[in-house]
Design a protein around this motif. Structure first.
Motif, PDB file in Angstrom:
ATOM      1  N   VAL A 440       0.801  -1.227   0.000  1.00  0.00           N
ATOM      2  CA  VAL A 440       0.000   0.000   0.000  1.00  0.00           C
ATOM      3  C   VAL A 440       0.832   1.275   0.000  1.00  0.00           C
ATOM      4  O   VAL A 440       0.283   2.363  -0.085  1.00  0.00           O
ATOM      5  CB  VAL A 440      -0.954   0.048   1.219  1.00  0.00           C
ATOM      6  CG1 VAL A 440      -1.887  -1.123   1.193  1.00  0.00           C
ATOM      7  CG2 VAL A 440      -0.181   0.100   2.517  1.00  0.00           C
ATOM      8  N   CYS A 441       2.158   1.157   0.084  1.00  0.00           N
ATOM      9  CA  CYS A 441       2.985   2.357   0.259  1.00  0.00           C
ATOM     10  C   CYS A 441       2.893   3.285  -0.951  1.00  0.00           C
ATOM     11  O   CYS A 441       3.216   2.886  -2.061  1.00  0.00           O
ATOM     12  CB  CYS A 441       4.435   1.954   0.472  1.00  0.00           C
ATOM     13  SG  CYS A 441       5.472   3.384   0.769  1.00  0.00           S
ATOM     14  N   PRO A 442       2.449   4.532  -0.764  1.00  0.00           N
ATOM     15  CA  PRO A 442       2.384   5.450  -1.902  1.00  0.00           C
ATOM     16  C   PRO A 442       3.756   5.913  -2.365  1.00  0.00           C
ATOM     17  O   PRO A 442       3.908   6.373  -3.483  1.00  0.00           O
ATOM     18  CB  PRO A 442       1.570   6.634  -1.381  1.00  0.00           C
ATOM     19  CG  PRO A 442       1.512   6.505   0.072  1.00  0.00           C
ATOM     20  CD  PRO A 442       1.940   5.138   0.468  1.00  0.00           C
ATOM     21  N   SER A 443       4.764   5.775  -1.510  1.00  0.00           N
ATOM     22  CA  SER A 443       6.122   6.152  -1.923  1.00  0.00           C
ATOM     23  C   SER A 443       6.847   4.986  -2.583  1.00  0.00           C
ATOM     24  O   SER A 443       8.004   5.116  -2.950  1.00  0.00           O
ATOM     25  CB  SER A 443       6.938   6.625  -0.724  1.00  0.00           C
ATOM     26  OG  SER A 443       6.335   7.719  -0.114  1.00  0.00           O
ATOM     27  N   LYS A 444       6.169   3.847  -2.695  1.00  0.00           N
ATOM     28  CA  LYS A 444       6.719   2.648  -3.336  1.00  0.00           C
ATOM     29  C   LYS A 444       8.011   2.182  -2.671  1.00  0.00           C
ATOM     30  O   LYS A 444       8.968   1.765  -3.322  1.00  0.00           O
ATOM     31  CB  LYS A 444       6.956   2.884  -4.842  1.00  0.00           C
ATOM     32  CG  LYS A 444       5.804   3.558  -5.564  1.00  0.00           C
ATOM     33  CD  LYS A 444       4.590   2.669  -5.642  1.00  0.00           C
ATOM     34  CE  LYS A 444       3.384   3.437  -6.148  1.00  0.00           C
ATOM     35  NZ  LYS A 444       2.143   2.705  -5.946  1.00  0.00           N
ATOM     36  N   THR A 445       8.047   2.286  -1.351  1.00  0.00           N
ATOM     37  CA  THR A 445       9.208   1.843  -0.592  1.00  0.00           C
ATOM     38  C   THR A 445       9.318   0.323  -0.646  1.00  0.00           C
ATOM     39  O   THR A 445       8.303  -0.366  -0.597  1.00  0.00           O
ATOM     40  CB  THR A 445       9.044   2.274   0.881  1.00  0.00           C
ATOM     41  OG1 THR A 445       8.680   3.636   0.889  1.00  0.00           O
ATOM     42  CG2 THR A 445      10.305   2.072   1.673  1.00  0.00           C
ATOM     43  N   GLU A 446      10.541  -0.189  -0.741  1.00  0.00           N
ATOM     44  CA  GLU A 446      10.722  -1.647  -0.763  1.00  0.00           C
ATOM     45  C   GLU A 446      10.899  -2.141   0.673  1.00  0.00           C
ATOM     46  O   GLU A 446      11.986  -2.541   1.094  1.00  0.00           O
ATOM     47  CB  GLU A 446      11.912  -2.006  -1.637  1.00  0.00           C
ATOM     48  CG  GLU A 446      11.642  -1.735  -3.103  1.00  0.00           C
ATOM     49  CD  GLU A 446      12.739  -2.222  -4.016  1.00  0.00           C
ATOM     50  OE1 GLU A 446      13.915  -2.128  -3.630  1.00  0.00           O
ATOM     51  OE2 GLU A 446      12.405  -2.693  -5.110  1.00  0.00           O
ATOM     52  N   CYS A 447       9.805  -2.140   1.407  1.00  0.00           N
ATOM     53  CA  CYS A 447       9.856  -2.485   2.831  1.00  0.00           C
ATOM     54  C   CYS A 447      10.490  -3.847   3.066  1.00  0.00           C
ATOM     55  O   CYS A 447      11.289  -4.022   3.986  1.00  0.00           O
ATOM     56  CB  CYS A 447       8.454  -2.494   3.422  1.00  0.00           C
ATOM     57  SG  CYS A 447       7.559  -0.983   3.186  1.00  0.00           S
ATOM     58  N   GLN A 448      10.112  -4.842   2.251  1.00  0.00           N
ATOM     59  CA  GLN A 448      10.589  -6.204   2.509  1.00  0.00           C
ATOM     60  C   GLN A 448      12.101  -6.278   2.373  1.00  0.00           C
ATOM     61  O   GLN A 448      12.776  -6.928   3.164  1.00  0.00           O
ATOM     62  CB  GLN A 448       9.927  -7.184   1.544  1.00  0.00           C
ATOM     63  CG  GLN A 448       8.423  -7.207   1.697  1.00  0.00           C
ATOM     64  CD  GLN A 448       7.791  -8.423   1.031  1.00  0.00           C
ATOM     65  OE1 GLN A 448       8.008  -9.541   1.449  1.00  0.00           O
ATOM     66  NE2 GLN A 448       7.012  -8.200   0.005  1.00  0.00           N
ATOM     67  N   GLN A 449      12.633  -5.586   1.377  1.00  0.00           N
ATOM     68  CA  GLN A 449      14.074  -5.591   1.171  1.00  0.00           C
ATOM     69  C   GLN A 449      14.776  -4.916   2.348  1.00  0.00           C
ATOM     70  O   GLN A 449      15.815  -5.386   2.828  1.00  0.00           O
ATOM     71  CB  GLN A 449      14.400  -4.890  -0.151  1.00  0.00           C
ATOM     72  CG  GLN A 449      15.860  -4.896  -0.533  1.00  0.00           C
ATOM     73  CD  GLN A 449      16.386  -6.304  -0.772  1.00  0.00           C
ATOM     74  OE1 GLN A 449      15.613  -7.229  -1.059  1.00  0.00           O
ATOM     75  NE2 GLN A 449      17.687  -6.486  -0.622  1.00  0.00           N
ATOM     76  N   ILE A 450      14.205  -3.814   2.827  1.00  0.00           N
ATOM     77  CA  ILE A 450      14.823  -3.087   3.948  1.00  0.00           C
ATOM     78  C   ILE A 450      14.866  -3.982   5.185  1.00  0.00           C
ATOM     79  O   ILE A 450      15.882  -4.069   5.876  1.00  0.00           O
ATOM     80  CB  ILE A 450      14.034  -1.786   4.236  1.00  0.00           C
ATOM     81  CG1 ILE A 450      14.132  -0.839   3.050  1.00  0.00           C
ATOM     82  CG2 ILE A 450      14.554  -1.105   5.498  1.00  0.00           C
ATOM     83  CD1 ILE A 450      13.216   0.359   3.139  1.00  0.00           C
ATOM     84  N   ILE A 451      13.760  -4.683   5.458  1.00  0.00           N
ATOM     85  CA  ILE A 451      13.719  -5.572   6.620  1.00  0.00           C
ATOM     86  C   ILE A 451      14.703  -6.722   6.443  1.00  0.00           C
ATOM     87  O   ILE A 451      15.418  -7.100   7.371  1.00  0.00           O
ATOM     88  CB  ILE A 451      12.284  -6.111   6.827  1.00  0.00           C
ATOM     89  CG1 ILE A 451      11.350  -4.974   7.244  1.00  0.00           C
ATOM     90  CG2 ILE A 451      12.250  -7.225   7.863  1.00  0.00           C
ATOM     91  CD1 ILE A 451      11.650  -4.366   8.604  1.00  0.00           C
TER      92      ILE A 451
END
Lengths: 460, 383
Positions: A440-451
């Protein structure tokens, strides 16, 4: 024993086209591959060579840091090739089946915890016992504070385990009995509230917890967080229900059988259904190209065009949130129970940011599509925008059912502040828990990669 | 049609990417290109599908929410002007007058601000962030209609460079850039943005152009406009701030689309009313608390400036505290400091500065709470 119902309120119920029909197709013998990258943070030490004959249960490679953890061949046949990628990293070990499925001899002992662990290690079934934190193969030297089994998957188009396991109730019960001996604590069976759980409910010796609510209510991370949050130094073991049935099969019938049933689903498959195959099997021989995407062949007519390179369809081993795109021979990944086919996106649209967007799925109400809540969507792989720095504030909180602060944890991972990561609860999460945030991130952050990068830092 | 534009865009992409001379303009080209056509990028790792919302969509929603206040403001510029001349020009003439006043302001703001943005984006190799589209729209709306254009340009450049790009661009700034632009003028050129003579465009000298706030601060309660006028907004003031109805329409859109946090909006208003009531009860100020909300830029600030997601706290409770304190501080400045009749700007900027502190406290509380819960659940587990 008493059972509790936990209501997960935050999350996303995404209705997609292409749910698998409740019918199982048998898959013909195809080459199988074990992919060392599927085992997170495991450094493989190769045992076999190209051309070696292997049986079911013959070790292919082991963990360089703990050689008792061995990954074994799921079929009997010949090791036909060992594929290496960049920096000679092992990618696939491909085995052609001889169709006989002869097994290695394994002595089965189940008298005490040590015997069970040894049997599992020797048979290669230990790989099915995973641990949190890190979602890696469990360390046999640890003592988990509890064991968890999530008997349902809440991800989009996920397989239904009570359907898959309907003929394996005995094996499943035996498997639960075995793995509940691995802990001094309790064993939790997490079930979906208000659905048919008859296979799982008969098992008396374990705690049953019922979960309701949207995805990720079926994720093991959510369930552990709700029942027994993890602190530093604590370990919980868990396993997938199908893999537990495989373990049960070994202890009950003495059979080492790596077959499993997966859901083949998604918009781009003409006849979505369940498929019974050997773990790691190559899917490309069973798929035929059609105008809509692909079609599953009938059992006995494999196609010979076995390399798939397609720019219009993405074949994903796993679900659309956490899976990985597979190409060429399309080997199923070790821990996946689902293959999803969706159309590739990237079509450019005129003034897309200005249009009402009735067919666009969005959690926010900025597109008119939110008026049609129960609509089934056809979604492609478009990113829908450019990457920006994190601007959002409360979008994540709506889909993240943890009492962890998601943005703060992501930022702690990005600045590599280990102490802060630990305090903010990094041990309770892995990538898949952040999949809904990433979606849902509007900034298209790659959350999974960061974690993942944060976890890798801790793992060192 | 789309195919035709796509082919042109693809060709231009190649030209801009390869030709050395054109490379400095790639960020500009990319911004225009993705403005016309949605980008063709697809997911590579992690989630294979993504929400259709992006920053462009969020920003366009905010701009749509600003529209009612802007349209009303344009008419009001003309309306106030002709009233001060004791003329009745009719709706369209008033609107046209206001439009012609506003147009150069907004053009100057966008040109000066976007130039800085594009230069920074190009130097950093980033795409141009959409944040400035909203900032550039808001800056003229919080200015008096007669502001000299060179001051506007200077303030915009100052705000973009020192409040935003110096910290890394949209997403990293800790103060709202539009408010920094206003604060810059407020302190550097106070005569252009305060006093009684600037709020009506080309006002006749004899006419009093004092805003309700100025009247209230000076104790001229008799010359305050009626409540109805303050709600509708046909009073002197900044372009965007006067009509409370138009601002509320925008607020409804922002809350409905979940772009702005309702917690901040509601708690700011609650803070303002609470502080106003305290002053009423203690007898320091005679202005009823609710009138504070209707005067000046309080509501505009609460809806469009305080809710800036970058400069407001991340947690739910943090948002409530942040909003409440903005409301309280704004009223304190208004009532106690006669020199600054409008306290909203300084209140929001002050709380922007305190946002990291609020976030820090929220983090510490979260860490403590989670530890506590974990211990409780572990005990339950061992039973």
């Amino acid at each position: 024993m008493q059972s509790e119902i936990y209501k997960i309120k935050k999350g996303i119920q995404l209705n997609l086209i292409g749910e698998a029909q409740k019918a199982v197709k048998l898959m013909p013998a195809t080459p199988c591959a074990i992919n060392p990258p599927d085992f997170r943070w495991l450094v493989p030490k190769l045992i076999v060579d190209e051309g070696d004959c292997v049986k079911v249960g013959t070790p292919l490679f082991c963990n360089k840091n703990d050689e008792s953890i061995r990954i074994v061949s799921p079929v009997s046949g010949t090791v036909c090739k060992i594929v290496r990628g960049e920096k000679r990293k092992l990618e696939h070990i491909v085995i052609t089946s001889d169709g006989k499925s002869t097994c290695e001899d394994i002595t089965i002992k189940e008298d005490n915890r040590e015997d069970i662990i040894e049997t599992l290690l020797v048979s290669g079934l230990w790989t099915f016992i995973l641990q949190r934190p890190f979602a890696a193969i469990a360390n046999p030297a640890d003592m988990p504070k509890a064991v968890f089994v999530s008997c349902f998957d809440s991800a989009p188009l996920a397989p239904d385990y009570s359907f898959i396991l309907k003929d394996k109730a005995k094996e499943f019960a035996k498997g639960i009995e075995i793995i509940s001996k691995l802990t001094i604590g309790k064993t939790f069976l997490c079930l979906k509230a208000d659905s048919d759980n008859s296979i799982f409910e008969d098992i008396a010796t374990v705690e049953k917890c019922y979960f309701s609510g949207p995805h990720p209510s079926g994720n093991i991370g959510t369930q552990i967080h709700t029942i027994a949050p993890l602190g530093k130094g604590e370990v919980i073991w868990y396993a997938n229900p199908q893999d537990i049935a495989t373990i049960g099969n070994l202890f009950l019938n003495g059979k080492l059988d790596f077959s499993k049933t997966i859901a083949v689903c998604g918009e781009s498959i003409e006849n979505p259904c369940y498929l019974k195959l050997i773990n790691g099997a190559s899917l490309s021989p069973t798929l035929t190209k059609t105008t809509k995407g692909y079609k599953l062949n009938n059992t006995d007519e494999p196609t010979f065009d076995t390399v798939i390179k397609d720019t219009y369809t993405r074949i994903i081993s796993g679900n659309i949130l956490t899976g990985k795109a597979i190409t060429d021979e399309c080997f199923l990944r070790y821990y996946d129970n689902q293959v999803t086919l969706i159309p590739e996106g990237g079509k450019r649209e005129l003034f897309g940011w200005l249009m009402p967007g009735i067919n666009k799925w969005s959690l926010s109400h900025t597109y008119l599509s939110w008026l049609f809540k129960h609509k089934k969507y056809s979604l492609d792989t478009s990113l829908h925008g450019g990457r920006r720095s994190m601007v959002v504030s409360d979008v994540y909180e709506k889909v993240f059912p943890f009492s962890i602060l998601p943005i703060e944890l992501l930022k702690a991972c990005e600045i590599k502040d280990i102490e802060l990561m630990e305090e903010l609860g990094i041990y309770e999460v892995v990538e898949e828990d952040f999949a809904t945030c990433e979606l849902v991130c509007p900034s298209k952050t790659e959350c999974q990669q960061i974690i993942y990068e944060g976890l890798s830092l801790l793992r060192k | 049609m789309i195919k035709f534009i796509t082919t042109i865009s693809d060709k231009l992409h190649k030209t801009f990417g390869t030709k050395k001379m054109l490379r400095p303009f790639y960020a500009l080209f990319d911004a225009v290109d993705t403005f016309i056509l949605t980008p063709s990028t697809t997911t590579t790792r992690g989630c294979h599908i993504r929400d259709a919302v992006d920053m462009k969509r969020i920003m366009i929603t905010v701009m749509a929410a600003l529209l009612p206040a802007l349209l009303f403001g344009l008419w009001n510029i003309g309306y106030q002007h002709f009233i001060s001349l004791s003329q009745d020009a009719g709706f369209w003439k008033e609107f046209w007058y206001g439009f012609l006043k506003w147009l150069p302001m907004v053009l100057i703001t966008y040109i000066s601000g976007l130039t800085v943005e594009i230069i920074f984006a190009q130097r950093r190799g980033h795409q141009v962030a959409e944040g400035f589209f909203v900032t550039g729209m808001i800056i003229p709306m919080i200015m008096p209609p007669d502001i000299p254009l060179w001051i506007l340009a200077l303030a915009t450049i100052f705000a973009v460079v020192f409040a935003k790009e110096a910290f890394g661009g949209t997403g990293y700034n800790f103060m709202n850039p539009a408010l920094v632009a206003r604060a810059f003028i407020f302190f550097a050129y106070p005569s252009k943005i305060s006093g009684d003579s600037v709020w009506i465009a080309e006002k006749a000298d004899a006419f009093s152009g004092a805003t309700p706030l100025a009247n209230a601060a000076a104790g001229n309660f008799d010359s305050l406009p009626s409540i109805t006028d303050m709600v509708i907004g046909n009073i002197p003031g900044c372009i965007g701030e006067t009509s409370k109805i138009a601002i509320l329409l925008g607020a409804i859109l922002l809350i409905y689309t979940q772009v702005a946090s309702w917690r901040i909006i509601i708690s700011t208003i609650a803070g303002g009313i609470a502080a106003g009531l305290c002053f009423n009860i203690s007898g320091i100020s005679a202005i009823p608390a609710y009138q504070h909300i209707l005067m000046g830029g309080f509501l505009f600030g609460a809806v469009f400036m305080a809710t800036d997601p970058v400069t407001s706290p991340h947690t739910k409770n943090g948002k409530l505290i942040y909003g409440f304190l903005i409301g309280v501080i704004a009223i304190i400045i208004r009532v106690l400091n006669k020199g600054y009749p409008e306290g909203m700007m300084l209140a929001i900027l002050l709380m922007n500065v305190f946002t990291p502190l609020i976030d820090y406290i929220s983090i510490q509380l979260n860490i403590r709470n989670r530890q506590h819960i974990r211990i409780l659940k572990n005990e339950k587990l061992q039973q």
